[in-house]
Motif scaffolding. Structure first.
Motif, short mmCIF file in Angstrom:
data_model
loop_
_atom_site.label_atom_id
_atom_site.label_comp_id
_atom_site.label_asym_id
_atom_site.label_seq_id
_atom_site.Cartn_x
_atom_site.Cartn_y
_atom_site.Cartn_z
N GLN B 6 53.66 -32.52 -7.39
CA GLN B 6 54.94 -31.90 -7.72
C GLN B 6 55.69 -32.75 -8.74
O GLN B 6 55.67 -33.98 -8.67
CB GLN B 6 55.82 -31.76 -6.47
CG GLN B 6 55.33 -30.73 -5.48
CD GLN B 6 56.32 -30.54 -4.34
OE1 GLN B 6 55.97 -30.74 -3.17
NE2 GLN B 6 57.54 -30.13 -4.66
N CYS B 23 54.72 -27.36 -9.53
CA CYS B 23 53.72 -27.72 -8.55
C CYS B 23 52.35 -27.42 -9.13
O CYS B 23 52.15 -26.35 -9.72
CB CYS B 23 53.95 -26.90 -7.27
SG CYS B 23 52.65 -26.97 -6.04
N PHE B 32 50.15 -19.99 -2.01
CA PHE B 32 51.10 -21.00 -2.44
C PHE B 32 52.45 -20.73 -1.77
O PHE B 32 52.82 -19.56 -1.56
CB PHE B 32 51.27 -20.98 -3.97
CG PHE B 32 49.96 -20.93 -4.71
CD1 PHE B 32 49.71 -19.95 -5.65
CD2 PHE B 32 48.99 -21.88 -4.48
CE1 PHE B 32 48.51 -19.91 -6.33
CE2 PHE B 32 47.79 -21.85 -5.16
CZ PHE B 32 47.55 -20.85 -6.09
N TRP B 34 56.68 -22.33 -1.08
CA TRP B 34 57.76 -23.29 -1.22
C TRP B 34 58.53 -23.37 0.09
O TRP B 34 58.85 -22.33 0.68
CB TRP B 34 58.71 -22.92 -2.36
CG TRP B 34 58.17 -23.17 -3.72
CD1 TRP B 34 57.61 -22.26 -4.57
CD2 TRP B 34 58.12 -24.43 -4.41
NE1 TRP B 34 57.22 -22.87 -5.74
CE2 TRP B 34 57.52 -24.20 -5.67
CE3 TRP B 34 58.54 -25.72 -4.09
CZ2 TRP B 34 57.32 -25.22 -6.60
CZ3 TRP B 34 58.33 -26.74 -5.01
CH2 TRP B 34 57.72 -26.49 -6.26
N VAL B 67 59.85 -17.35 -8.47
CA VAL B 67 58.62 -18.13 -8.55
C VAL B 67 57.67 -17.44 -9.52
O VAL B 67 57.71 -16.22 -9.69
CB VAL B 67 57.91 -18.29 -7.18
CG1 VAL B 67 58.68 -19.21 -6.27
CG2 VAL B 67 57.65 -16.96 -6.52
N CYS B 92 56.27 -28.00 -2.19
CA CYS B 92 55.24 -27.02 -2.49
C CYS B 92 54.10 -27.23 -1.50
O CYS B 92 53.80 -28.38 -1.12
CB CYS B 92 54.75 -27.22 -3.92
SG CYS B 92 53.35 -26.19 -4.39
N THR B 94 50.04 -25.49 -0.35
CA THR B 94 49.00 -24.52 -0.67
C THR B 94 48.00 -24.45 0.48
O THR B 94 47.94 -25.36 1.31
CB THR B 94 48.26 -24.89 -1.98
OG1 THR B 94 47.45 -26.05 -1.77
CG2 THR B 94 49.23 -25.14 -3.11
#
Lengths: 113, 113
Positions: B6, B23, B32, B34, B67, B92, B94
């Motif tokens: 990030q 990110c 993904f 946030w 986003v 962030c 994933t």
């Protein structure tokens, strides 16, 4: 909105002691329970993802159990070491919501040498 | 080991200014997210993103937030007109699947003055 609670908020133990923390979550519409370890100035790191009632998972000296019927999970650390000092976060994922995790406030563990 | 990165690690901005947090996900991850943590509060879900579109968002994620993944690598969070209450650590995360463990970045600390 889920209410995920963790206790205690913080904990100090001596090196070599074993310890455990609690995470409580709504038992209805449950899908999965996550545990993360978060060291200061680093990123949270996944420890366990558990889905089934009675699940027990282990990674080295750390283990976790899950009771989905009553809505709680325990995290155990055997023979705590100073490097175990971190905040331990649990997060619940409900069914019907494929991605959203709701986090507890965390338990901050300090292991004193 | 692959990691989520990030940038920036810390940004200070004036109220009303636009902010973009970036990110870089782990390369084979498809989902993904946030999250953010306001100082002293729980980690909160903001938004999830899959297949180039928002799949879920929380009530925090209002019209001031957006986003995108403009170039197939960076995943960005934009706050159009920052408010004091947007001050937080933004994470962030994933994952490979919709319900598996999350891999977090180290966070971007946003301070709005």
């Amino acid at each position: 909105i889920l209410n995920v609670e963790q206790s205690p908020q913080s904990l100090h133990v001596q090196e070599g002691d074993s310890t455990n923390f609690t995470c409580s979550f709504p038992s209805s519409n449950f899908y999965a329970l996550h545990w993360y370890r978060w060291e200061t100035a680093k990123s949270p790191e996944a420890l366990f993802v558990m889905t089934l009632n009675g699940d027990e998972k282990k990674k080295g000296r750390i283990s976790a159990t899950l009771n989905t019927k009553e809505g709680y999970s325990y995290l155990y650390i055997k023979g705590s070491q100073p490097e175990d000092s971190a905040t331990y976060l649990c997060a619940s994922r409900p069914s019907g919501s494929a991605r959203q995790l709701t986090f507890g406030s965390g338990t901050q563990l300090t292991v004193l040498p | 080991e692959p990691e989520v990165t990030q940038t920036p690690s810390h940004q200070v901005t004036q109220m009303g200014q636009e902010v973009i947090l970036r990110c870089v996900p782990i390369s084979n991850h498809l989902y993904f997210y946030w999250y953010r943590q306001i100082l002293g509060q729980k980690v909160e879900f903001l938004v999830s993103f899959y297949n180039n579109e928002i799949s879920e968002k929380s009530e925090i994620f209002d019209d001031q937030f957006s986003v995108e993944r403009p170039d197939g690598s960076n995943f960005t969070l934009k706050i159009r007109s920052t408010k004091l209450e947007d001050s937080a650590m933004y994470f962030c995360a994933t994952s490979t699947g919709a319900t598996g463990e999350l891999f977090f970045g180290e966070g971007s600390r946003l301070t709005v003055l």
